[in-house]
Scaffold this active site. Structure first.
Site, mmCIF file in Angstrom:
data_model
loop_
_atom_site.group_PDB
_atom_site.id
_atom_site.type_symbol
_atom_site.label_atom_id
_atom_site.label_comp_id
_atom_site.label_asym_id
_atom_site.label_seq_id
_atom_site.Cartn_x
_atom_site.Cartn_y
_atom_site.Cartn_z
ATOM 1 N N CYS A 382 4.165 25.180 7.244
ATOM 2 C CA CYS A 382 5.200 24.234 7.332
ATOM 3 C C CYS A 382 6.604 24.235 8.298
ATOM 4 O O CYS A 382 6.203 24.078 9.281
ATOM 5 C CB CYS A 382 6.085 24.290 5.418
ATOM 6 S SG CYS A 382 6.470 22.395 5.211
ATOM 7 N N HIS A 508 1.427 23.686 2.400
ATOM 8 C CA HIS A 508 1.432 25.153 1.732
ATOM 9 C C HIS A 508 0.440 25.568 1.213
ATOM 10 O O HIS A 508 0.219 25.271 -0.399
ATOM 11 C CB HIS A 508 2.812 24.947 0.575
ATOM 12 C CG HIS A 508 4.028 24.683 1.089
ATOM 13 N ND1 HIS A 508 5.034 25.433 1.652
ATOM 14 C CD2 HIS A 508 4.869 23.485 1.576
ATOM 15 C CE1 HIS A 508 5.980 25.211 2.200
ATOM 16 N NE2 HIS A 508 5.771 23.756 2.198
ATOM 17 N N GLU A 510 -0.289 28.496 0.165
ATOM 18 C CA GLU A 510 0.265 29.600 -0.708
ATOM 19 C C GLU A 510 -0.156 29.177 -2.358
ATOM 20 O O GLU A 510 -0.138 30.053 -3.284
ATOM 21 C CB GLU A 510 1.296 30.240 -0.350
ATOM 22 C CG GLU A 510 2.597 29.480 -0.579
ATOM 23 C CD GLU A 510 2.970 28.599 0.335
ATOM 24 O OE1 GLU A 510 2.062 28.340 1.273
ATOM 25 O OE2 GLU A 510 4.190 28.132 0.492
HETATM 26 N N1 GLN Z 1 12.297 21.405 7.050
HETATM 27 C C1 GLN Z 1 11.096 20.865 7.131
HETATM 28 C C2 GLN Z 1 10.734 19.719 6.952
HETATM 29 O O1 GLN Z 1 11.351 19.008 5.642
HETATM 30 C C3 GLN Z 1 10.080 22.145 6.676
HETATM 31 C C4 GLN Z 1 10.062 22.077 5.231
HETATM 32 C C5 GLN Z 1 9.228 23.079 4.613
HETATM 33 O O2 GLN Z 1 9.023 24.339 5.134
HETATM 34 N N2 GLN Z 1 8.828 23.114 3.379
HETATM 35 O O3 GLN Z 1 9.915 18.961 7.295
#
Ligand code: GLN
Length: 546
Positions: A382, A508, A510
């Protein structure tokens, strides 16, 4: 008709109620029963989505896009119970729903009160999970008995047994039996008081699970049984586990918990317990063939729960590869202060997790540069992927002022920018791109090789994305978009081609890893780190002998 188990906690918070509830769910499933899991959180926030990781630890995201408590991660890792929006309710949601009904006039002019309106609403969300083909619904009540916020929930579960019959409900209370060094003994008084508080509101626990650092003697158990009004076999010891959380279910079995539950609830469909899978994973964990070290470089490194599922997924990948994974948590700001050479040498792999906000961003970018240039396996998740894109833009593509518009609105090279659907949104809660979305993978890529398929569904939680204007320029320099949304519009995965293993994903992974089924990307990352470690020792030997 479903049976119900309610799990409450007493004496102190952080006793591991989530883990214990998940273990109970797992044991019942391994006895052939179907289980549903649910957590009711007494805090007033509508969900944990807007809470700081310092307050709440990680936000666990489900397929349906709900942002939930991290205990649901334990439920998913331990059981097959399908989790949805109905698996986690907070006081905020309960009140919101009651107030909406009041506005629609559904209470026909009556005064709306905690009892019965709020308690009915709570009972309603518990009933929602019960079904003909569900043998047991396990409902964990967050917080500690005695908290003001938890009272309506406790009252609701008290009433619940009157509605469905006492024989269909089981109350389990998790408590602490501390060891006092000065006295040289375990103390049962806090447990007595906590059970006393429960009984005052009309709940007599059926089972007490006692967290303790020393084994309970027969005398201790007898005393707890007598004062708390339960039979001695209902006093279950749950001793601290230094080695692994995956030992918890086995120790509960040794103390007769599953047997007692099955008997007490009259669960006729229960088969004999099959724990082969679980014993096998503990055996692998205890007998590793490799040892590697991974640095997780993030903003909340000092907080153990902030990247909970990532640490768990690394452990699962270790189990799959028979490797002991030593995880070092490094604050990305420390990399900025002390420099990558000093902090980052000696690791076999780097992982940069997700996050929000500018603090520590440059440290993450430096970490990624270090891993890319030295050909050390790198896994970005992310925000970790977004930082990998910024790093590549600045140091390989030559866009030295590249940034994400999250951190610099006026950057001349916005390589990461806001998703179109996000541009007009101002509310913070529940408004990101959330939940499971499909991604199509390039069949030639490292990710497709890891997954052994070219279509995957992974969970998202973000507002920003890779800016497509730069896609070709990046590819020409060796960072390819190896996974995209099926229509090709959103970049979901990037890889550096001239590198042993450099994979970064917008989603994600995970959240979909289990101890008995490691996530393919984590498994491949650890396997690349094992290869890197072997290479390093080879080189070390060569240098020594030359
Ligand atoms: N801040 C980034 C976004 O909003 C990444 C978000 C995250 O890592 N969950 O896209």
């Amino acid at each position: 008709m479903s049976k119900h188990i309610f799990v409450t906690g007493g004496v102190v918070s952080s006793l591991g109620k989530g883990l214990t509830s998940a273990s109970i769910g797992m044991l019942l499933e391994q006895r052939g029963l179907s289980v549903r899991m649910q957590k009711l959180d007494p805090y007033i926030n509508v969900d944990p989505g807007t809470m700081s990781p310092y307050q709440h630890g990680e936000v666990y995201v489900l397929d349906d896009g709900s942002e939930t408590d991290l205990d649901l991660g334990h439920y998913e890792r331990f059981t097959h119970s399908p989790l949805t929006r109905d698996s986690n309710y907070t006081t905020g949601q309960i009140y919101q729903s009651v107030i909406d009904k009041e506005r629609r006039g559904e209470f026909l002019g009556k005064t709306v009160q905690v009892i019965p309106h709020i308690t009915n609403e709570i009972k309603g969300v518990i009933h929602k999970l019960a079904d003909d083909d569900v043998d047991v619904v396990i409902t964990e009540i967050g917080g500690t008995v005695g908290d003001i916020e938890s009272q309506p929930f406790l009252e609701a579960i008290r009433q619940f047994s009157l509605d469905v019959g006492k024989e269909n409900c089981l109350y389990i209370h998790l408590t602490l039996v501390p060891y006092l060094k000065a006295a040289g003994e375990l103390k049962t008084k806090p447990t007595q008081h906590s059970v006393g508080q429960l009984r005052e509101i009309g709940i007599q626990p059926d089972i007490l699970i006692c967290r303790t650092e020393r084994s309970l003697s027969r005398d201790d158990r007898q005393k707890i049984a007598l004062f708390c009004n339960v039979p001695i076999e209902a006093v279950i010891e749950e001793k601290d586990k230094d080695f692994s959380i995956y030992e918890v279910p086995l120790s509960l079995v040794e103390n007769g918990l599953d047997e007692f539950i099955v008997r007490k609830l009259g669960l006729q469909g229960a088969k004999t317990l099959d724990l082969d899978n679980w014993r096998n994973l503990l055996h692998r964990l205890r007998n590793p063939e490799h040892e590697i070290s991974i640095a997780v470089v993030g903003k909340y490194a000092e907080h153990r729960d902030a990247y909970k599922s990532i640490y768990e997924a690394l452990d699962h990948a270790g189990i799959a590869n028979r490797a002991q994974v030593r995880i070092q948590r490094i604050q990305s700001e420390a990399v900025e202060r002390e420099g990558p050479e000093y902090l980052l040498s000696g690791f076999d792999g780097f992982l940069v997790p997700g996050g929000f906000g500018e603090r520590g961003i440059e440290g993450k970018i430096e970490t990624i540069r270090y891993a890319r240039e030295r050909q050390i396996p790198f896994f970005g998740i992310c925000l970790g992927m977004q930082c990998a894109v910024i790093e590549f833009a600045r140091h390989v593509v030559g866009l030295d002022q590249a940034h994400s518009t999250e951190f610099n609105k006026d950057t001349p090279h916005p390589v990461i920018c806001l998703l179109d659907e996000q541009r007009s949104i101002t509310d913070k809660g529940g408004t990101m791109r959330l939940g499971a979305h499909p991604a199509r993978l390039d069949p030639q890529s490292n990710v497709a090789a890891a997954y052994r398929t070219d279509l995957v569904h992974e969970r998202h939680r973000h507002r920003y994305e890779f800016n497509n204007v730069y896609r070709q320029q990046f590819a020409a320099h060796g960072m390819i978009a190896s996974g995209t949304s099926p229509d090709g519009a959103l970049v979901e995965v990037v890889e550096v081609v001239d590198h042993p293993w450099f994979v970064a994903v917008q989603y994600h992974p995970e959240f979909k890893s289990k101890p008995t089924a490691a996530h393919p990307l984590f498994a491949e990352f650890i396997s690349a780190a094992i290869r890197r470690h072997a290479l390093r020792s080879e080189r070390g030997k060569e240098i020594e002998s030359s």
